[in-house]
Write a protein that holds these residues in place. Structure first.
Motif, PDB file in Angstrom:
ATOM      1  N   VAL A   1      -3.155  23.734  30.485  1.00 60.17           N
ATOM      2  CA  VAL A   1      -2.887  23.218  29.240  1.00 60.17           C
ATOM      3  C   VAL A   1      -1.405  23.233  28.985  1.00 60.17           C
ATOM      4  CG1 VAL A   1      -2.642  23.783  26.946  1.00 60.17           C
ATOM      5  CG2 VAL A   1      -5.176  23.908  28.008  1.00 60.17           C
TER       6      VAL A   1
ATOM      7  N   ARG B   1      -5.858  19.936  30.788  1.00 60.12           N
ATOM      8  CA  ARG B   1      -6.638  19.924  29.995  1.00 60.12           C
ATOM      9  C   ARG B   1      -6.607  18.578  28.616  1.00 60.12           C
ATOM     10  NH1 ARG B   1      -9.365  23.992  25.602  1.00 60.12           N
ATOM     11  NH2 ARG B   1     -11.562  23.011  26.400  1.00 60.12           N
ATOM     12  N   LEU B   2      -4.712  19.818  28.862  1.00 58.44           N
ATOM     13  CA  LEU B   2      -4.749  19.176  26.581  1.00 58.44           C
ATOM     14  C   LEU B   2      -2.482  18.833  27.732  1.00 58.44           C
ATOM     15  CD1 LEU B   2      -4.844  18.179  23.649  1.00 58.44           C
ATOM     16  CD2 LEU B   2      -4.284  20.074  23.779  1.00 58.44           C
TER      17      LEU B   2
ATOM     18  N   SER C   1      -2.009  12.179  16.703  1.00 56.59           N
ATOM     19  CA  SER C   1      -3.735  11.825  18.468  1.00 56.59           C
ATOM     20  C   SER C   1      -2.813  10.422  18.794  1.00 56.59           C
ATOM     21  CB  SER C   1      -4.857  12.394  17.031  1.00 56.59           C
ATOM     22  OG  SER C   1      -5.211  10.955  16.694  1.00 56.59           O
TER      23      SER C   1
ATOM     24  N   ASN D   1      -9.573   7.613  26.378  1.00 54.76           N
ATOM     25  CA  ASN D   1      -8.426   9.038  26.107  1.00 54.76           C
ATOM     26  C   ASN D   1      -8.458   9.549  24.931  1.00 54.76           C
ATOM     27  OD1 ASN D   1      -6.110   7.881  25.976  1.00 54.76           O
ATOM     28  ND2 ASN D   1      -5.138   8.735  28.002  1.00 54.76           N
TER      29      ASN D   1
ATOM     30  N   SER E   1      -8.622  12.862  22.524  1.00 51.05           N
ATOM     31  CA  SER E   1      -7.255  13.286  21.877  1.00 51.05           C
ATOM     32  C   SER E   1      -7.359  13.051  20.243  1.00 51.05           C
ATOM     33  CB  SER E   1      -6.221  11.627  22.236  1.00 51.05           C
ATOM     34  OG  SER E   1      -5.337  12.320  21.093  1.00 51.05           O
TER      35      SER E   1
ATOM     36  N   PHE F   1      -8.857  16.784  19.764  1.00 50.75           N
ATOM     37  CA  PHE F   1      -8.251  17.930  20.100  1.00 50.75           C
ATOM     38  C   PHE F   1      -7.178  18.401  18.965  1.00 50.75           C
ATOM     39  CE2 PHE F   1      -9.196  17.924  24.376  1.00 50.75           C
ATOM     40  CZ  PHE F   1      -9.482  19.429  24.623  1.00 50.75           C
TER      41      PHE F   1
ATOM     42  N   ASP G   1      -4.420  10.483  30.292  1.00 48.77           N
ATOM     43  CA  ASP G   1      -4.273  12.882  30.033  1.00 48.77           C
ATOM     44  C   ASP G   1      -4.448  12.476  28.581  1.00 48.77           C
ATOM     45  OD1 ASP G   1      -4.154  14.012  32.594  1.00 48.77           O
ATOM     46  OD2 ASP G   1      -2.335  13.568  32.687  1.00 48.77           O
ATOM     47  N   ILE G   2      -4.891  13.397  28.186  1.00 44.29           N
ATOM     48  CA  ILE G   2      -5.425  13.370  26.394  1.00 44.29           C
ATOM     49  C   ILE G   2      -4.341  13.935  26.283  1.00 44.29           C
ATOM     50  CG2 ILE G   2      -6.639  15.022  25.559  1.00 44.29           C
ATOM     51  CD1 ILE G   2      -8.769  15.223  27.533  1.00 44.29           C
TER      52      ILE G   2
ATOM     53  N   THR H   1      -1.771  15.565  22.610  1.00 43.70           N
ATOM     54  CA  THR H   1      -1.902  16.005  20.749  1.00 43.70           C
ATOM     55  C   THR H   1      -0.200  16.511  20.990  1.00 43.70           C
ATOM     56  OG1 THR H   1      -2.724  17.336  19.243  1.00 43.70           O
ATOM     57  CG2 THR H   1      -2.343  18.191  20.955  1.00 43.70           C
TER      58      THR H   1
ATOM     59  N   PHE I   1      -6.767  26.198  22.813  1.00 46.98           N
ATOM     60  CA  PHE I   1      -6.573  25.211  23.781  1.00 46.98           C
ATOM     61  C   PHE I   1      -6.695  25.778  25.200  1.00 46.98           C
ATOM     62  CE2 PHE I   1      -4.138  22.766  20.631  1.00 46.98           C
ATOM     63  CZ  PHE I   1      -4.479  22.076  20.344  1.00 46.98           C
TER      64      PHE I   1
END
Length: 390
Positions: free
Chosen positions: A108, A182-183, A205, A213, A217, A220, A254-255, A257, A297
């Motif tokens: 993360v 992961r995020l 987002s 993704n 997104s 999350f 990638d994801i 936020t 997260f």
């Protein structure tokens, strides 16, 4: 951060917010976010000057960050530098890694940039920088299932150069992915503007770019909004990600936020982006939301681990009101505080008023403007920013 003013906004209801459970251990750690630390870090960041990528001030800011992490107990082996070049200019990203217990090779990332242009950039992005520092301090010895990378990027203001270099030369090597993310949780310009109603935060987002993704997104970011309402007093506004350090990661699939101030100050990229013009209480509240969300997260331990899980400073609950104030300022302290002193200073640190055990302060002799009120006991202190408006 270069934000367009016509962001597409969505209502929270339209996102189908997922229910999340309140976790007391998470709240206990959130309660350790310190207004005093946030204020001090913002002022120290400002004092470093205009931190243009490649400048001496930029290097000084990098060293200041490294010293902060050393003071928290992070070791040299946990800190790495990612050097990059923009034309003839050289700069570095700073990465601090906290290893996860179950998924040490899944990360993360919480990130924000420390470079500035024109002004000292106390909101853009001293605010995000100070929050990342507080999160790293509080979570240093807290077990998390996923590894966390606290990343401070340079080169953002010139065109996301630092994050682009990291995403394409560290996450990827020779076109091959070597890091499982992961995020990516980005925090940029969350200083607010003093005098605004800073009770909401934008949760960003990914609704463009790589379509694969977007759904993740959004999920999350719904979780980010839920954590914000669980662990901070802030309300949430859903918004689109745009032109900050999460974008090179988004382009690689990638994801992402992120957080961004709800009412844009419009002081970014000017000499007015200073401590005098931001709302440090807003940064403090965004910090609470960020620490709550980062625990979620990274799957932090839900067990209260001991005495260190309690707030370090009971004076953080002090209330100073009304704010803005016209004549009489009230200091409302916790019940256990019987003896205290206060000092009122201007923004340069010049002392204007002092007193002891005085809950009502007459400010009628002072001019309109921004001031700092420091409340002290024999063991603790806290500083609050106030505005005088007549």
């Amino acid at each position: 951060m270069k934000k367009i003013t016509t962001l597409l906004l969505f209502s929270l209801a339209g996102y189908g917010l997922q229910a999340q459970s309140f976790i007391q251990a998470y709240q206990n750690r959130v309660n350790q976010v310190s207004q005093t630390n946030i204020t001090n870090d913002l002022q120290e960041f400002e004092s470093l000057g205009v931190k243009t990528t490649g400048s001496v001030a930029n290097t000084n800011a990098l060293n200041w960050l490294k010293n902060k992490y050393t003071s928290y107990g992070y070791t040299a082996s946990q800190m790495t530098e990612d050097p990059f070049t923009i034309g003839s200019l050289n700069s570095k990203n700073l990465i601090i890694t906290k290893t996860g217990t179950l998924y040490p090779n899944i990360y993360v990332i919480i990130c924000g940039h420390y470079d500035t242009i024109i002004g000292p950039g106390t909101s853009d992005n001293g605010s995000g920088t100070s929050i990342i520092l507080e999160a790293a301090r509080i979570l240093k010895d807290i077990p998390t299932e996923y590894s966390i990378k606290f990343i401070h990027f340079s080169g953002e203001e010139q065109g996301l150069y630092g994050s682009d270099h990291y995403a394409n030369n560290v996450v990827y090597e020779n076109g091959n992915r070597v890091m499982n993310i992961r995020l990516v949780f980005n925090i940029d310009q969350v200083g607010g503007k003093i005098g605004n109603n800073n009770n909401k935060i934008k949760c960003e987002s990914d609704q463009g770019g790589q379509p694969g993704n977007n759904a993740a997104s959004l999920s999350f970011t719904q979780q980010l909004a839920a954590c914000t309402t669980l662990y901070s007093p802030l309300q949430t506004v859903m918004s689109n990600a745009y032109s900050s350090d999460y974008m090179p990661f988004e382009e690689n699939g990638d994801i992402i936020t992120g957080f961004y101030e709800n009412i844009q100050s419009n002081n970014e990229h000017t000499v007015n982006d200073t401590f005098a013009n931001i709302d440090p209480a807003y940064v403090f509240n965004v910090g609470k939301a960020a620490v709550g969300a980062l625990q979620h997260f990274a799957a932090a331990s839900t067990t209260i681990l001991g005495v260190n899980e309690s707030p370090k400073n009971s004076l953080e609950s002090v209330k100073v009101y009304p704010n803005p104030v016209k004549d009489i300022l009230t200091i409302d302290l916790p019940n256990h505080v019987k003896k205290f002193s206060f000092e009122l200073t201007d923004m340069t640190g010049r002392s204007l008023l002092k007193g002891e055990n005085q809950a009502k302060i007459n400010l009628s002799g002072l001019e309109n403007g921004n001031y700092l009120c420091t409340v002290k006991t024999d063991k603790e202190s806290v500083t609050k920013k106030i505005i005088i408006e007549k």
